[in-house]
Each structure stands twice: as C-alpha cells, then as structure tokens.
Scaffold this active site. Structure first.
Site, PDB file in Angstrom:
ATOM      1  N   THR A 116       0.805  -1.272  -0.058  1.00 29.20           N
ATOM      2  CA  THR A 116       0.108   0.019   0.060  1.00 29.20           C
ATOM      3  C   THR A 116       0.811   1.140  -0.067  1.00 29.20           C
ATOM      4  O   THR A 116       0.765   2.196   0.910  1.00 29.20           O
ATOM      5  CB  THR A 116      -0.949  -0.004   1.255  1.00 29.20           C
ATOM      6  N   ASN A 147      -8.657  12.939   5.360  1.00 31.43           N
ATOM      7  CA  ASN A 147      -9.222  12.315   4.665  1.00 31.43           C
ATOM      8  C   ASN A 147     -10.695  12.747   4.317  1.00 31.43           C
ATOM      9  O   ASN A 147     -11.363  11.987   3.402  1.00 31.43           O
ATOM     10  CB  ASN A 147      -9.320  10.688   5.107  1.00 31.43           C
TER      11      ASN A 147
END
Length: 395
Positions: free
Chosen positions: A181, A390
């Site tokens: 990731t 986010n």
C-alpha cells in the site's frame, strides 16, 4: 554495511518535474538505468488492481528486467477501464521511444485519486521535459499526503567492490500492505540474479512492508520494485548464494525496513511511531500476526494518541487473532515499563508512564511465553488530523 547520504548508485539517473497534474507540487518523474537491470516486484492484493500496477507486474514477470520506471502522483489511473489500460500502455511506449529501448523494459507507477483518467496531454508534455539527471526530485514527485520525502542509501562491499543500495517511497494513508500500500523503489549497482532477487524481495517484504499499517485500508495501486544493474560489479559473478549474497540481503533488508518504518512514522496526521515486538510465539506467523494486530487496532492507536496506558486494548488485540496463546501467560511493557504480567495488570505509576507516552516513538513489548518465535510490526497513533485529511482528500 554503512548508511550514507542519499545518492543514486552507479549507472542510475532520475528526474522529477511539475507536469500540471497537481496545482504546485512536483507530480511526475522517472528512474532510468544505463543498462537493463535485473528487477523484482511485489504488488497490492486489492482486487481492483490499477492499470499501471498490472502492467508493471506483467512486464517484470516476463524476464525480471527493467531499465526505466515512469511515475506520477495526483492521479491513480485505477478503476479507469479500457481507457486507463490503454493510457498505461501508451505511457510505457512513450518512455521506451524517448530512451530508445524496448517497451518491455519500462515500468509504470501511479498514485493519487481513484477513478480519474490520466490527462495524457500533460503526461506527454511532462515526459518531454524529463531528463537523465542525478537530482532527487523524483522522490518528491511521488508524494501525496506525505509530509516529506522518505529516502535512504547504504553502501556495502562484496568481492572487494563497493556497492550502493538506494531506496525511496511514498505512503502516508491507505496503508495496510499485503502487498502493498505504497510506492517503493529500490535501486542498486550490485549484480544480482533476477529470479533470486524476486524470491528475496518477497521474503523480506513479509518482514518489513507487510508488517506496517496506518489505517487498515489496502490501496488499489501500489508496489515495491527493486532494480539491480550490476554496474559496480561488472567483472564479478552474480550474487545468488553464499556469504556475499547474505551481505547484499542484509543491506536490502535494512533499506526496506527503514522505508517501512518511515511510512508508519509519517501516517496521515500521526504524532507517534508505534512499534510492537512480540516474543515467545508458537510460530513465526503467530508472532507477525499478533504484532500487526496490535499496531492495527484503532482502540490501541487512539489510546496511544491520548497517552493512555490502557493495556486492556492491547490484550484485546492479541486475543482477536487466531494465534496459539497461553491465555494466563502474556506479559506486556510500554516504553520499557512493565504493565501486565501473566495476563494480569500490575501496579504502575500512571503519571510517570503518561510522561513516557508523550514520546514520538512508542515501543510495545509483548511476551507470549508460548514458544521461541518473534515478530515485529509498525504503525502510528490515530489522531483528529487523520479524519480531517481524509475528509478532504480530493480538495
């Protein structure tokens, strides 16, 4: 082996530019070898694997060779259908044409927002501007929400030759490699057999990048690629076994481990690097699983952000795994203060430990007392800033 100032190994060039994919920051770059390099890669396990990731995997798997890798931030080229696949292939072909090499020697990497097509006009213009330089701008061009470039170089000696391994990566959020990731790139002027390099990268990834987590989410895009062009060992045999290979392997593990921890340290909004060391496990797999469960627990991460020695959350994370446990035999320490023995809480000075937990590095030591195996994992605390970042990622 010795850590040195970041440098490109013999026979490698790089560049990074602002191609207009982002408002101001560098957003496109490449790494190029003078000659084809033996190469290896590991890739995300997310089922929605992005077009550039698929293409690079297919390319490396053909002959375990690359000579260049082109990369961009801002746009992930993931979940973009046939057009996205065609764009990745066009990028590969354009780089090959510019360098005068076969397209099967070119890797492609992208990171950024999912579901957006690459603006190929900007990609083409950016490619025209890229040069074979020795600057470090590509280490900035791959960043997204990262706060800084993550780089390392080490030198080591084999067969009387001094070799260099240099690595850089991006990764701050959507971090739960399995694999992987983030984008990670490692280049070396050592001479290493391609298939052996692939086997070693897989092995070492399981002990480094696959043992970090920031938020439990696995990206659609990312990968780690290693290129070995042999330019420091032109008259020497390939490294594939024996003490010389072990020297190379130790240097590579050091580089991968350093980069993995830097990603965990730079987790979105993070204020603390969290390391879990698990000893006395029934198996290596149990040790690694327990360590990663601890650093991946949102309750543990939130408690550490609050500098709260809530050991019950650590016990809960351990027990949530399928590791073989002696449930009355677990010991836990936080930053060298023992707080649990035989699975029971100890009396300790809460205020003194709270002061220790203000550190930007938290070490959780766990003794399972059920075997001889050990494992490590790295993560970060969970902060208000993570939600803020986010909540506005596409802004």
């Amino acid at each position: 082996m010795e850590e040195i100032d970041f440098k490109w190994p013999n026979g490698f060039f790089a560049d990074g530019i602002h191609a207009g994919l982002r408002k101001k920051r560098l957003d496109m770059g490449w790494v190029v070898s003078e000659v084809p390099a033996q190469s290896a890669g590991v890739y995300t396990t997310n089922q929605f694997q992005a077009a550039p990731t698929k293409l690079t995997k297919e390319t490396i798997n053909k002959k375990h060779e690359l000579q260049a890798i082109i990369m961009n931030s801002a746009v992930a080229n993931s979940c973009t259908g046939i057009e996205g696949t065609e764009n990745a292939h066009e990028e590969q072909a354009l780089v090959a044409s510019k360098l005068g090499i076969d397209k099967d020697l070119v890797g492609v990497a992208s990171t950024g927002v999912i579901g957006v097509q690459l603006p190929m006009d900007k990609i083409k213009q950016g490619l025209a501007e890229l040069q074979k330089t020795k600057n470090f701008k590509v280490t900035e061009a791959v960043l997204t929400t990262d706060t800084h470039s993550k780089t390392i170089s080490v030198s080591f000696e084999v067969f009387g030759k001094t070799c260099t391994i240099s690595g850089f990566c991006k990764g701050s959020g959507m971090i739960k490699p399995n694999m992987a990731t983030m984008l990670g790139f490692v280049v070396t002027d050592a001479k290493v057999a391609g298939q052996k390099l692939q086997e070693t990268l897989v092995e070492l990834t399981n002990e480094t990048f696959n043992q970090i987590t920031v938020d439990g989410d696995t990206s659609t895009n990312d990968m780690v690629v290693v290129m070995a062009n042999g330019q420091a060992m032109q008259d020497e045999p390939e490294l594939s076994e024996g003490p010389e290979y072990e020297i190379f392997k130790a240097a590579l593990k050091h580089v991968l481990g350093f980069l993995a921890k830097e990603i965990a340290r730079d987790g979105e909004g993070a204020t603390k690097l969290v390391e879990a060391n698990v000893n006395g496990a029934h198996s290596k797999e149990d040790a690694q699983h327990v360590a990663k469960a601890i650093v991946g627990s949102n309750l543990v991460k939130a408690a550490l952000f609050g500098e709260d020695a809530n050991w019950g959350r650590i016990i809960d994370a351990i027990g949530s795994t399928n590791a073989k446990l002696k449930i009355d035999s677990v010991d836990i320490a936080l930053n060298k203060t023992k707080i649990v023995e035989h699975s029971l809480g100890l009396d300790f000075d809460e205020e003194a430990l709270k002061e220790k937990l203000k550190s930007d590095e938290i070490i959780i030591d766990v003794e399972l007392n059920n075997g001889d195996f050990k494992g490590q994992a790295w993560g970060c605390d969970l902060t208000y800033k993570y939600v803020q970042i986010n909540a506005s990622y596409r802004s």
